[in-house]
Write a protein that holds these residues in place. Structure first.
Motif, PDB file in Angstrom:
ATOM      1  N   THR A   8       1.809   5.359  -0.411  1.00 36.45           N
ATOM      2  CA  THR A   8       0.744   4.958   0.505  1.00 36.45           C
ATOM      3  C   THR A   8       1.121   3.624   1.136  1.00 36.45           C
ATOM      4  O   THR A   8       1.555   2.705   0.440  1.00 36.45           O
ATOM      5  CB  THR A   8      -0.598   4.815  -0.237  1.00 36.45           C
ATOM      6  OG1 THR A   8      -0.921   6.063  -0.868  1.00 36.45           O
ATOM      7  CG2 THR A   8      -1.706   4.420   0.726  1.00 36.45           C
ATOM      8  N   GLU A   9       0.953   3.501   2.428  1.00 39.19           N
ATOM      9  CA  GLU A   9       1.349   2.282   3.126  1.00 39.19           C
ATOM     10  C   GLU A   9       0.454   1.117   2.711  1.00 39.19           C
ATOM     11  O   GLU A   9      -0.770   1.192   2.829  1.00 39.19           O
ATOM     12  CB  GLU A   9       1.267   2.497   4.640  1.00 39.19           C
ATOM     13  CG  GLU A   9       1.946   1.409   5.442  1.00 39.19           C
ATOM     14  CD  GLU A   9       2.092   1.802   6.907  1.00 39.19           C
ATOM     15  OE1 GLU A   9       3.013   1.300   7.569  1.00 39.19           O
ATOM     16  OE2 GLU A   9       1.281   2.634   7.384  1.00 39.19           O
ATOM     17  N   PRO A  10       1.061   0.004   2.221  1.00 41.65           N
ATOM     18  CA  PRO A  10       0.266  -1.176   1.830  1.00 41.65           C
ATOM     19  C   PRO A  10      -0.484  -1.767   3.019  1.00 41.65           C
ATOM     20  O   PRO A  10      -0.152  -1.518   4.174  1.00 41.65           O
ATOM     21  CB  PRO A  10       1.322  -2.148   1.294  1.00 41.65           C
ATOM     22  CG  PRO A  10       2.502  -1.294   0.955  1.00 41.65           C
ATOM     23  CD  PRO A  10       2.491  -0.178   1.957  1.00 41.65           C
ATOM     24  N   GLN A  11      -1.461  -2.596   2.717  1.00 42.17           N
ATOM     25  CA  GLN A  11      -2.308  -3.149   3.775  1.00 42.17           C
ATOM     26  C   GLN A  11      -1.565  -4.177   4.627  1.00 42.17           C
ATOM     27  O   GLN A  11      -1.721  -4.203   5.843  1.00 42.17           O
ATOM     28  CB  GLN A  11      -3.547  -3.800   3.151  1.00 42.17           C
ATOM     29  CG  GLN A  11      -4.518  -4.357   4.185  1.00 42.17           C
ATOM     30  CD  GLN A  11      -5.771  -4.915   3.541  1.00 42.17           C
ATOM     31  OE1 GLN A  11      -5.936  -4.878   2.321  1.00 42.17           O
ATOM     32  NE2 GLN A  11      -6.676  -5.437   4.361  1.00 42.17           N
ATOM     33  N   ASN A  12      -0.756  -5.029   4.003  1.00 43.28           N
ATOM     34  CA  ASN A  12      -0.115  -6.126   4.732  1.00 43.28           C
ATOM     35  C   ASN A  12       1.387  -5.944   4.967  1.00 43.28           C
ATOM     36  O   ASN A  12       2.012  -6.788   5.609  1.00 43.28           O
ATOM     37  CB  ASN A  12      -0.331  -7.450   3.977  1.00 43.28           C
ATOM     38  CG  ASN A  12      -1.794  -7.834   3.888  1.00 43.28           C
ATOM     39  OD1 ASN A  12      -2.540  -7.695   4.857  1.00 43.28           O
ATOM     40  ND2 ASN A  12      -2.223  -8.287   2.716  1.00 43.28           N
ATOM     41  N   SER A  62       4.107  -3.021   6.237  1.00 44.52           N
ATOM     42  CA  SER A  62       4.278  -1.687   6.800  1.00 44.52           C
ATOM     43  C   SER A  62       5.470  -0.978   6.181  1.00 44.52           C
ATOM     44  O   SER A  62       6.344  -1.594   5.558  1.00 44.52           O
ATOM     45  CB  SER A  62       4.465  -1.790   8.312  1.00 44.52           C
ATOM     46  OG  SER A  62       5.643  -2.516   8.620  1.00 44.52           O
ATOM     47  N   TYR A  63       5.496   0.336   6.361  1.00 51.31           N
ATOM     48  CA  TYR A  63       6.669   1.106   5.956  1.00 51.31           C
ATOM     49  C   TYR A  63       7.926   0.561   6.632  1.00 51.31           C
ATOM     50  O   TYR A  63       9.011   0.519   6.040  1.00 51.31           O
ATOM     51  CB  TYR A  63       6.500   2.582   6.343  1.00 51.31           C
ATOM     52  CG  TYR A  63       5.463   3.337   5.549  1.00 51.31           C
ATOM     53  CD1 TYR A  63       5.307   3.144   4.181  1.00 51.31           C
ATOM     54  CD2 TYR A  63       4.641   4.276   6.180  1.00 51.31           C
ATOM     55  CE1 TYR A  63       4.373   3.857   3.462  1.00 51.31           C
ATOM     56  CE2 TYR A  63       3.705   4.995   5.460  1.00 51.31           C
ATOM     57  CZ  TYR A  63       3.569   4.787   4.109  1.00 51.31           C
ATOM     58  OH  TYR A  63       2.634   5.504   3.399  1.00 51.31           O
TER      59      TYR A  63
END
Length: 242
Positions: free
Chosen positions: A28-32, A34-35
Motif C-alpha cells: 500500500t502506498e505510504p502517505q508521505n 510515493s511508490y
C-alpha cells in the motif's frame, strides 16, 4: 557521451519499471512517500550493492598502501634524487608486498558512480519512455517525497533541501574514505580540488530533478554504512592479529 550512457540508462529504466510495478502491486502506498520515491531509493541501494566487490578490492588495496607509507618514506630518502630509480624501487616494493596499482586507484568506483548518476539523469528527463509502457497514466501517479511534491522537478527548499544534504553526505564520504590519508600526502592543489567538488555539485544541483538527488543521497548513506561496517571489522581484527 550519450552512446556510453545509453546502456546504463536503459538498465536504470528497466529497473525503475520493474521496482515500481513490484512495489505498487505488492504494498500500500505510504502517505508521505510515493511508490516513485521508494523506487529511487531501492535503485540507489541496488546500484551500491553491485559496486561493493569493486569498493572492497579498492579499500583493501588502499589499506595496503597506507601500511606501506613508512617504507615509501625510506625509499624517498634513499632514491628521491632520481625519479627513474625511485619509480623502479617503488614498483619492486609493490610486487614484494602484493600491491596492485590498478587496485589502489579510487577513481574507478567514483567514475562508475558518476556514470550511473548521469545515466539516471537521462532516465528522469523522460521517465514516461520507461514507466509509460507499464503505467497507463504516468502523469497521474504520485511522485512526492515528504516536502517534495514532484521528484521530477527541483527541491522546493532549494539551498537547504536535498542539494545541501547531498553535499554534506559527499563530504562525509570523502572524510571517512580509506584513501583520505593518501590524499593528505598529495599536492595541496589536488587535495583542495577533491574537497571543492561536492561544493560545486551543490550549486549545480539546485535545479536538478530532486529524484536524482534522492538517489544520490541514499547512495551516499549506503556508502557510509558500508565504510562504517568495514571500519568496525578492521578495528576488531587488529587486536587479534597483534
Amino acid at each position: 557521451m550519450g552512446a556510453i550512457l545509453k546502456p546504463f540508462s536503459d538498465l536504470f529504466g528497466w529497473l525503475m519499471s520493474f521496482f515500481y510495478n513490484f512495489i505498487s502491486g505488492t504494498f500500500t502506498e505510504p502517505q508521505n512517500i510515493s511508490y516513485f520515491a521508494i523506487t529511487m531509493i531501492l535503485m540507489a541501494c541496488i546500484s551500491r550493492m553491485l559496486t561493493i566487490p569493486l569498493m572492497a578490492q579498492t579499500t583493501k588495496s588502499q589499506q595496503k598502501m597506507t601500511a606501506l607509507q613508512p617504507k615509501m618514506a625510506e625509499l624517498q630518502k634513499k632514491y628521491g634524487y632520481d625519479e627513474r630509480i625511485m619509480q623502479q624501487k617503488t614498483q619492486e616494493l609493490y610486487r614484494e608486498e602484493g600491491v596492485s596499482m590498478m587496485g589502489c586507484s579510487s577513481c574507478l568506483p567514483t567514475l562508475l558512480q558518476f556514470i550511473l548518476i548521469f545515466a539516471l539523469f537521462e532516465v528522469l528527463r523522460n521517465p514516461e519512455a520507461y514507466l509509460g509502457q507499464s503505467v497507463s497514466n504516468f502523469a497521474s501517479i504520485r511522485k512526492d517525497f515528504f516536502w517534495i511534491e514532484n521528484l521530477l522537478g527541483p527541491d522546493p527548499l532549494s539551498w537547504v533541501g536535498l542539494p545541501l544534504l547531498n553535499m554534506l553526505l559527499q563530504i562525509a564520504v570523502m572524510f571517512f574514505s580509506p584513501q583520505r590519508q593518501q590524499q593528505e600526502q598529495m599536492a595541496k592543489g589536488m587535495s583542495m580540488t577533491l574537497m571543492i567538488m561536492p561544493v560545486l555539485f551543490y550549486f549545480f544541483s539546485i535545479n536538478w530533478a530532486s529524484g536524482l538527488l534522492l538517489y544520490w543521497v541514499f547512495s551516499s548513506v549506503f556508502d557510509l554504512i558500508y565504510r562504517g561496517i568495514v571500519k568496525l571489522v578492521t578495528m576488531r581484527r587488529v587486536p587479534k592479529e597483534a
